[in-house]
Design an enzyme around this catalytic site. Structure first.
Site, PDB file in Angstrom:
ATOM      1  N   TYR A 257      15.169  31.251   7.736  1.00 36.31           N
ATOM      2  CA  TYR A 257      14.030  32.011   8.218  1.00 36.31           C
ATOM      3  C   TYR A 257      14.092  32.236   9.730  1.00 36.31           C
ATOM      4  CZ  TYR A 257      11.642  31.374   3.731  1.00 36.31           C
ATOM      5  OH  TYR A 257      11.296  31.408   2.397  1.00 36.31           O
TER       6      TYR A 257
ATOM      7  N   MET B 163      10.988  24.680   2.140  1.00 32.81           N
ATOM      8  CA  MET B 163      10.238  23.800   1.254  1.00 32.81           C
ATOM      9  C   MET B 163      11.156  22.999   0.336  1.00 32.81           C
ATOM     10  SD  MET B 163       7.229  24.664  -1.503  1.00 32.81           S
ATOM     11  CE  MET B 163       6.064  25.188  -0.231  1.00 32.81           C
TER      12      MET B 163
ATOM     13  N   LYS C 264       0.839  -1.205   0.000  1.00 30.86           N
ATOM     14  CA  LYS C 264       0.000   0.000   0.000  1.00 30.86           C
ATOM     15  C   LYS C 264       0.868   1.248   0.000  1.00 30.86           C
ATOM     16  CE  LYS C 264      -0.296   0.077   5.061  1.00 30.86           C
ATOM     17  NZ  LYS C 264      -1.191   0.073   6.237  1.00 30.86           N
TER      18      LYS C 264
ATOM     19  N   ARG D  52     -11.044   0.134  15.276  1.00 28.71           N
ATOM     20  CA  ARG D  52     -10.724   1.031  14.161  1.00 28.71           C
ATOM     21  C   ARG D  52     -11.566   0.665  12.955  1.00 28.71           C
ATOM     22  NH1 ARG D  52      -4.640   1.348  11.772  1.00 28.71           N
ATOM     23  NH2 ARG D  52      -5.298  -0.662  10.906  1.00 28.71           N
TER      24      ARG D  52
END
Length: 392
Positions: A272, A320, A52, A147
């Protein structure tokens, strides 16, 4: 024998088939296959390879092929679309999907993907799907994880309804399964409660006239900690395929390179908000990989990477697209390879290290690697690209 890490960091040339050459994730299929063989031996029963989430970020199609070649018997996916991708790649092994839109049951049937059924609504949706053969299903009992799965009070009714549809030729109950909340920990009371409830659930289903081919409960942790009690007819292994577990080999190395180097005096703020300052006269290396590529922002001030045969800390906030690394008084060069994490054989950080630094698990570290980082598939024993392709 040349290790994957040596092979892929020996020069500054990544040799990527796709992408811009700034970063890559190297997936070592010899490690994956070794892990499959180890876990099959530990379990003593057939293994479902859970691929998965694009095989935990490693590449679902090539990983699935390697797992099957190494002895896995089944494939597991979460969503029907993940299974369809494997079928379209020509993979025909038995397959189970367990989290899906009931309206997509026709798609699963068309691609011979077994579906998990946890409720009367799930069962009705599968029964409404169309096909010449019965739909294959695995009934899921909630044994205490709370769940997903059928609650115990509804189980007998679901089993009876499934048996009626099976007699009518509409469905075939291939399996009965559940999931362990504590990974099969032998000392956990919850594990023993789940084992008892699962055994009772299987007995109730058989009493209703069902004869499943497989019952399955154990995941990687259970296979490694308590196989004798949890293995049943089949085990489901996801994390262990990729080296998450004891005695297993991590299969993925995340690599990039230095793109700028500068000398900076002590006391200078970095990035930053000047979240950190240099504590000495030092060299700072700019590395072109950031939180868009899977570097957690929580790693700031904690994590390290491997450059010039040594660990060097990140300094300042994670951006980023880039991070800054404090490489110390001795400079590095533009183009020098940087290993974000790997198997750890040379001392480089591992995914487990990154999980510890960022208060998460290895699963999240792997699945967080962004799509603009190409995956390159190799085999450690030869250093050649695997038959699955150079990139995925």
């Amino acid at each position: 024998m040349t290790s994957t890490l040596e092979m892929t960091t020996g020069t500054g040339d990544f040799g990527l088939g796709v992408g811009d050459g700034l970063a890559e994730a190297v997936v070592d299929h010899s490690a994956i296959q070794d892990n499959v063989r180890t876990l099959v031996a530990q379990a003593g029963v057939p293994l479902m390879a859970v691929v998965k989430a694009d095989a935990f970020g490693h590449g679902a199609v090539p990983v699935a092929r390697s797992c099957l070649a190494a002895g896995a018997s089944w494939l597991g996916v979460t969503r029907i679309g993940e299974g369809v991708e494997l079928r379209r790649a020509g993979i025909t092994a038995p397959m189970l999907a367990w989290l899906y839109d009931p309206a997509s049951a026709d798609l699963a049937r068309a691609h011979t993907i077994d579906l998990s059924v946890s409720s009367a609504a799930d069962l009705a949706a599968v029964a409404r799907s169309h096909g010449p053969q019965p739909a294959h299903i695995h009934l899921k009992l909630d044994t205490g994880m709370h769940r997903s799965g059928c609650p115990g009070e509804d189980w007998a009714r679901l089993a009876r309804s499934s048996a009626e549809l099976e007699r009518a030729g509409i469905v075939r109950v291939v399996g009965i399964w559940s999931h362990l909340s504590h990974g099969g920990q032998p000392g956990a009371i919850a594990t023993h409660r789940q084992l008892l409830m699962f055994g009772a659930g299987v007995a109730i289903a058989r009493g209703a006239g069902l004869h499943p081919t497989v019952t399955h409960l154990a995941n990687t942790a259970a296979v490694q900690s308590n196989p004798a009690l949890t293995r049943h007819d089949l085990v489901r292994v996801g994390a262990g395929l990729f080296g998450i577990g004891e005695g297993l080999r991590p299969a993925l190395t995340l690599r990039t390179r230095v793109v700028q180097v500068r000398r900076v005096a002590a006391g200078r703020g970095v990035g930053y908000n000047h979240a950190q300052r240099t504590t000495r006269d030092t060299h700072l290396a700019l590395v072109p990989i950031g939180y868009a590529d899977g570097i957690p922002r929580a790693a700031a001030g904690r994590a390290e990477v491997w450059v010039r045969d040594r660990r060097a800390p990140l300094i300042g906030e994670v951006s980023m697209d880039q991070v800054v690394v404090d490489v110390g008084p001795e400079p590095v060069a533009v183009g020098d390879p940087v290993v974000v994490f790997g198997p750890g054989v040379l001392g480089e950080p591992t995914a487990r290290d990154w999980a510890r630094w960022t208060d998460t698990n290895e699963h999240e570290i792997y699945t967080g690697i962004g799509q603009r980082v190409p995956r390159r598939h190799v085999r450690q024993v030869t250093g050649e690209p695997s038959t699955e392709g150079a990139a995925a």
